[in-house]
Scaffold this motif. Structure first.
Motif, PDB file in Angstrom:
ATOM      1  N   TYR A  24       0.817  -1.205   0.000  1.00 17.43           N
ATOM      2  CA  TYR A  24       0.000   0.000   0.000  1.00 17.43           C
ATOM      3  C   TYR A  24       0.853   1.258   0.000  1.00 17.43           C
ATOM      4  O   TYR A  24       0.477   2.268  -0.552  1.00 17.43           O
ATOM      5  CB  TYR A  24      -0.919   0.033   1.227  1.00 17.43           C
ATOM      6  N   TYR A  25       1.979   1.217   0.683  1.00 24.04           N
ATOM      7  CA  TYR A  25       2.814   2.401   0.746  1.00 24.04           C
ATOM      8  C   TYR A  25       4.265   1.990   0.817  1.00 24.04           C
ATOM      9  O   TYR A  25       4.674   1.431   1.826  1.00 24.04           O
ATOM     10  CB  TYR A  25       2.435   3.242   1.965  1.00 24.04           C
ATOM     11  N   PRO A  26       5.025   2.170  -0.199  1.00 23.18           N
ATOM     12  CA  PRO A  26       4.585   2.765  -1.447  1.00 23.18           C
ATOM     13  C   PRO A  26       3.654   1.824  -2.190  1.00 23.18           C
ATOM     14  O   PRO A  26       3.798   0.604  -2.089  1.00 23.18           O
ATOM     15  CB  PRO A  26       5.875   2.993  -2.222  1.00 23.18           C
ATOM     16  N   LEU A  27       2.706   2.388  -2.895  1.00 22.36           N
ATOM     17  CA  LEU A  27       1.724   1.608  -3.625  1.00 22.36           C
ATOM     18  C   LEU A  27       2.433   0.771  -4.679  1.00 22.36           C
ATOM     19  O   LEU A  27       3.361   1.244  -5.337  1.00 22.36           O
ATOM     20  CB  LEU A  27       0.715   2.560  -4.280  1.00 22.36           C
ATOM     21  N   SER A  28       2.004  -0.478  -4.826  1.00 21.67           N
ATOM     22  CA  SER A  28       2.650  -1.379  -5.780  1.00 21.67           C
ATOM     23  C   SER A  28       2.216  -1.022  -7.201  1.00 21.67           C
ATOM     24  O   SER A  28       1.140  -1.408  -7.637  1.00 21.67           O
ATOM     25  CB  SER A  28       2.335  -2.836  -5.450  1.00 21.67           C
ATOM     26  N   LEU A  29       3.061  -0.275  -7.862  1.00 23.68           N
ATOM     27  CA  LEU A  29       2.799   0.166  -9.227  1.00 23.68           C
ATOM     28  C   LEU A  29       3.948  -0.249 -10.141  1.00 23.68           C
ATOM     29  O   LEU A  29       5.105  -0.247  -9.717  1.00 23.68           O
ATOM     30  CB  LEU A  29       2.659   1.688  -9.292  1.00 23.68           C
ATOM     31  N   TRP A  30       3.591  -0.593 -11.368  1.00 26.41           N
ATOM     32  CA  TRP A  30       4.592  -0.846 -12.400  1.00 26.41           C
ATOM     33  C   TRP A  30       4.390   0.160 -13.511  1.00 26.41           C
ATOM     34  O   TRP A  30       3.268   0.606 -13.760  1.00 26.41           O
ATOM     35  CB  TRP A  30       4.423  -2.239 -12.995  1.00 26.41           C
ATOM     36  N   SER A  31       5.454   0.487 -14.201  1.00 32.13           N
ATOM     37  CA  SER A  31       5.330   1.315 -15.393  1.00 32.13           C
ATOM     38  C   SER A  31       4.534   0.532 -16.434  1.00 32.13           C
ATOM     39  O   SER A  31       4.448  -0.704 -16.370  1.00 32.13           O
ATOM     40  CB  SER A  31       6.718   1.656 -15.946  1.00 32.13           C
ATOM     41  N   TRP A  32       3.989   1.233 -17.409  1.00 29.24           N
ATOM     42  CA  TRP A  32       3.220   0.531 -18.447  1.00 29.24           C
ATOM     43  C   TRP A  32       4.112  -0.440 -19.209  1.00 29.24           C
ATOM     44  O   TRP A  32       3.673  -1.517 -19.616  1.00 29.24           O
ATOM     45  CB  TRP A  32       2.510   1.508 -19.380  1.00 29.24           C
ATOM     46  N   GLN A  33       5.418  -0.102 -19.356  1.00 33.67           N
ATOM     47  CA  GLN A  33       6.327  -0.992 -20.064  1.00 33.67           C
ATOM     48  C   GLN A  33       6.507  -2.312 -19.314  1.00 33.67           C
ATOM     49  O   GLN A  33       6.484  -3.391 -19.905  1.00 33.67           O
ATOM     50  CB  GLN A  33       7.702  -0.335 -20.260  1.00 33.67           C
ATOM     51  N   ASP A  34       6.704  -2.218 -17.973  1.00 31.03           N
ATOM     52  CA  ASP A  34       6.877  -3.432 -17.168  1.00 31.03           C
ATOM     53  C   ASP A  34       5.605  -4.270 -17.160  1.00 31.03           C
ATOM     54  O   ASP A  34       5.657  -5.507 -17.178  1.00 31.03           O
ATOM     55  CB  ASP A  34       7.285  -3.074 -15.742  1.00 31.03           C
ATOM     56  N   ALA A  35       4.453  -3.605 -17.124  1.00 32.79           N
ATOM     57  CA  ALA A  35       3.181  -4.329 -17.130  1.00 32.79           C
ATOM     58  C   ALA A  35       3.005  -5.096 -18.444  1.00 32.79           C
ATOM     59  O   ALA A  35       2.628  -6.280 -18.438  1.00 32.79           O
ATOM     60  CB  ALA A  35       2.015  -3.369 -16.906  1.00 32.79           C
ATOM     61  N   ILE A  36       3.296  -4.460 -19.557  1.00 33.18           N
ATOM     62  CA  ILE A  36       3.156  -5.133 -20.858  1.00 33.18           C
ATOM     63  C   ILE A  36       4.148  -6.289 -20.967  1.00 33.18           C
ATOM     64  O   ILE A  36       3.809  -7.375 -21.438  1.00 33.18           O
ATOM     65  CB  ILE A  36       3.328  -4.121 -22.012  1.00 33.18           C
ATOM     66  N   LYS A  37       5.361  -6.068 -20.495  1.00 33.88           N
ATOM     67  CA  LYS A  37       6.373  -7.140 -20.525  1.00 33.88           C
ATOM     68  C   LYS A  37       5.879  -8.345 -19.720  1.00 33.88           C
ATOM     69  O   LYS A  37       5.983  -9.492 -20.166  1.00 33.88           O
ATOM     70  CB  LYS A  37       7.697  -6.626 -19.959  1.00 33.88           C
ATOM     71  N   ALA A  38       5.308  -8.090 -18.529  1.00 40.43           N
ATOM     72  CA  ALA A  38       4.798  -9.183 -17.687  1.00 40.43           C
ATOM     73  C   ALA A  38       3.632  -9.910 -18.357  1.00 40.43           C
ATOM     74  O   ALA A  38       3.495 -11.130 -18.220  1.00 40.43           O
ATOM     75  CB  ALA A  38       4.377  -8.639 -16.325  1.00 40.43           C
ATOM     76  N   VAL A  39       2.801  -9.175 -19.107  1.00 39.51           N
ATOM     77  CA  VAL A  39       1.700  -9.807 -19.848  1.00 39.51           C
ATOM     78  C   VAL A  39       2.277 -10.769 -20.883  1.00 39.51           C
ATOM     79  O   VAL A  39       1.848 -11.922 -20.990  1.00 39.51           O
ATOM     80  CB  VAL A  39       0.800  -8.743 -20.528  1.00 39.51           C
ATOM     81  N   PHE A  40       3.261 -10.302 -21.660  1.00 35.82           N
ATOM     82  CA  PHE A  40       3.847 -11.147 -22.703  1.00 35.82           C
ATOM     83  C   PHE A  40       4.612 -12.341 -22.133  1.00 35.82           C
ATOM     84  O   PHE A  40       4.696 -13.379 -22.777  1.00 35.82           O
ATOM     85  CB  PHE A  40       4.734 -10.325 -23.638  1.00 35.82           C
ATOM     86  N   LEU A  41       5.160 -12.175 -20.929  1.00 33.45           N
ATOM     87  CA  LEU A  41       5.860 -13.298 -20.289  1.00 33.45           C
ATOM     88  C   LEU A  41       4.892 -14.220 -19.555  1.00 33.45           C
ATOM     89  O   LEU A  41       5.315 -15.171 -18.897  1.00 33.45           O
ATOM     90  CB  LEU A  41       6.928 -12.769 -19.328  1.00 33.45           C
ATOM     91  N   ASP A  42       3.587 -13.913 -19.636  1.00 30.54           N
ATOM     92  CA  ASP A  42       2.514 -14.714 -19.033  1.00 30.54           C
ATOM     93  C   ASP A  42       2.653 -14.826 -17.511  1.00 30.54           C
ATOM     94  O   ASP A  42       2.386 -15.862 -16.925  1.00 30.54           O
ATOM     95  CB  ASP A  42       2.471 -16.104 -19.675  1.00 30.54           C
TER      96      ASP A  42
END
Length: 185
Positions: A24-42
């Protein structure tokens, strides 16, 4: 809508496999690039998306706004002893006067008198109070902390962090950030 995406914009909220934020603090956020990479890596499931998308000549994808990990990560039991976590435990306020400016930390039992740098001997203090207390014991200085210092759990820090939301909260995150808040009638 395909847009030129700024690396600072469109972060993805990262949820554990149980749909709770990793932090929650710091809030667990990823950049859009890291999020897309994680999607492609399943490694993640897309829970929610922004209206914005990125594209290449042969592919287009909406940017994830919320992702959940496919594998559960066991939360830490004992948080790291850091300046930030001490401030968070003490709600970013001086434990002597209650102000929230120019924060540092103070040894209750001064190091010159054998005090150690541990959870139960450190409190958040503003610079003026820290200077005023100096190397004295709390009793000698007439300065006692508002809250007895303690070693917080991750749960304690998460609860404290909920009181300090980040500057930007996307509407798609709200169902996951405040899942323990009372429901409105």
């Amino acid at each position: 809508m395909t847009i030129a995406v700024n690396p600072e914009m469109h972060p993805a909220l990262v949820l554990n496999a149980d749909y709770r934020p990793l932090s929650y603090y710091p809030l667990s956020l990823w950049s859009w690039q890291d999020a897309i990479k994680a999607v492609f890596l399943d490694r993640v499931n897309i829970v929610s998306e922004y209206d914005a998308a990125v594209s290449s000549p042969s592919f287009q994808m909406k940017l994830p706004s919320v992702v959940s990990l496919k594998e559960y990560i066991q939360p830490q039991k004992n948080p790291a002893f850091t300046r930030f976590n001490v401030f968070l435990r003490d709600h970013f306020t001086c434990q002597y006067c209650g102000h929230d400016g120019e924060l540092t930390f103070d040894h209750l039992i001064p190091r010159s008198r054998g005090g150690r740098t541990t959870w139960d001997n450190i409190v958040t203090a503003c610079s003026p109070c820290n200077l005023r207390k100096g190397g004295k014991m709390p009793k000698d200085a007439g300065m006692h902390p508002r809250m007895k210092p303690f070693q917080p759990t991750v749960y304690d820090l998460h609860n404290a962090g909920r009181k300090f939301p980040p500057n930007h909260l996307h509407e798609s995150w709200m169902d996951y950030l405040y899942w323990d808040a009372p429901l409105e009638p």
